[in-house]
Write an enzyme that holds these catalytic residues in place. Structure first.
Site, mmCIF file in Angstrom:
data_model
loop_
_atom_site.group_PDB
_atom_site.id
_atom_site.type_symbol
_atom_site.label_atom_id
_atom_site.label_comp_id
_atom_site.label_asym_id
_atom_site.label_seq_id
_atom_site.Cartn_x
_atom_site.Cartn_y
_atom_site.Cartn_z
ATOM 1 C CE LYS A 45 -3.499 2.795 0.468
ATOM 2 N NZ LYS A 45 -4.305 3.080 -0.739
ATOM 3 C CB CYS A 131 -3.212 9.422 -4.226
ATOM 4 S SG CYS A 131 -4.653 9.190 -3.166
HETATM 5 O O1 RRO Z 1 -5.856 5.372 -0.958
HETATM 6 C C1 RRO Z 1 -6.517 5.747 -1.944
HETATM 7 O O2 RRO Z 1 -7.597 6.352 -1.841
HETATM 8 C C2 RRO Z 1 -6.063 5.498 -3.314
HETATM 9 C C3 RRO Z 1 -4.765 5.739 -3.742
HETATM 10 BR BR1 RRO Z 1 -3.400 6.303 -2.607
HETATM 11 C C4 RRO Z 1 -4.447 5.559 -5.115
HETATM 12 O O3 RRO Z 1 -3.313 5.769 -5.577
HETATM 13 N N1 RRO Z 1 -5.440 5.152 -5.944
HETATM 14 C C5 RRO Z 1 -6.682 4.919 -5.525
HETATM 15 O O4 RRO Z 1 -7.557 4.563 -6.322
HETATM 16 N N2 RRO Z 1 -6.989 5.083 -4.195
#
Ligand code: RRO
Length: 310
Positions: A45, A131
């Site tokens: 993650k 993100c």
């Molecule tokens: O954590 C998120 O909301 C998230 C991230 Br960091 C990302 O790079 N892509 C996404 O769809 N959700």
């Protein structure tokens, strides 16, 4: 039988499939399930300097054709993932894993990457420039001036293998401009694509996730054509030393075959992994191998990038 072995730079992987960041990678328990699956490796993650609880729930929702999420970067913090990765270097010295990172500010991003540079981590780092879900923070890679400055500063001190996770681009001029920026740097790879940012899913009369009044990143079947276009657009424009990881809309071996045909050296599975669990890796690998056997392709290099035009 065909093999789906692959490599990124000098790093070799027994299988070209891995999880997409955000799915099955929050903690050791989830990452271990990916290690013990048919996947070739995992990515963590995306980690920030401090741990984060993320956005309020519900923040992920499956639909018939994919998913929507606004997780908001929930993660256990840089040190948690680095400690685990360093442990794995001892227990699995023959394998390479990916460490996904981004700071909540430019300063944080440099602090994170300097920590990686100074650590014993010998895997591959992925900087998440895409993100879509932190309120008030635009996706970095949609601002190419900021991206170029950031990468210039990073490569002044960062000497380990580094790649970037990109949002989808939707205009040929933007592919040209983005590729011109990435070609200036010794990137190991780019990863196309993150979720399509800020979509809206409605059921009956209501949104389906709580953050941002229901707006969130779209994944799954909806996004395969966009993902394939991004993989292929960058494959045609980037220096061959910059490998491409294809992500988006992989439900079957055929979908993975198409990503590789577009130029992907590795293929990530997000929404399908979330729906089906780590058994998806074996199923999709077998489906891809069956296609390769039927066509007489022995390795993915036999057809990688060889998309036919009319
Ligand atoms: O954590 C998120 O909301 C998230 C991230 Br960091 C990302 O790079 N892509 C996404 O769809 N959700």
């Amino acid at each position: 039988m065909a093999t789906t072995k692959t490599h990124i730079g000098n790093f070799k992987f027994e299988n070209c499939f891995m999880n997409a960041a955000g799915v099955y990678c929050y903690d050791r328990n989830e990452l271990e399930q990916v290690i013990n699956s048919a996947a070739g490796t995992f990515v963590t993650k995306t980690a920030t300097l401090q741990s984060r609880p993320g956005n309020p729930e519900p923040r992920y929702h499956d639909t018939a054709l994919g998913s929507i999420n606004s997780m908001g970067l929930p993660n256990l913090g840089f040190d948690y993932y680095l400690d685990y990765l360093l442990e794995l270097q001892k227990t699995h010295p023959d394998r390479t894993f990916f460490f996904s990172l981004v700071g909540m500010s430019t300063e944080d991003t440099h602090a994170l990457l300097k920590k990686v540079q100074e650590s014993d981590f010998n895997g591959i780092t992925e900087l998440n420039l895409s993100c879509p879900n932190v309120p008030g923070k635009p996706q970095i890679a949609y601002d190419l001036e900021t991206t170029e400055k950031l990468l210039t500063d990073i490569f002044s001190y960062f000497k380990k293998p580094l790649g970037v996770k990109l949002p989808p681009y939707f205009d040929i001029v933007h592919f040209d401009q983005a590729a011109a920026v990435f070609n200036k740097f010794p990137l190991s790879f780019i990863n196309c694509v993150n979720s399509i940012g800020n979509g809206l899913v409605i059921e009956d009369e209501s949104v389906v996730i709580k953050p941002k009044n229901g707006f969130g990143g779209i994944g799954g079947e909806y996004i395969k054509p966009t993902a394939l276009a991004n993989v292929h657009a960058f494959y045609k424009r980037l220096n061959p030393s910059i490998k491409i990881i294809g992500t988006g809309g992989v439900l079957t071996g055929q979908d993975a075959f198409e990503h590789i045909l577009c130029g992907a050296s590795m293929v990530q599975i997000g929404t399908t992994l979330h729906k089906e669990g780590p058994a998806a890796f074996e199923r999709i690998t077998n489906e891809l191998k069956a296609i390769m056997d039927k066509k007489g392709y022995k390795t993915i290099e036999d057809f990688r990038g060889k998309l036919k035009y009319l």
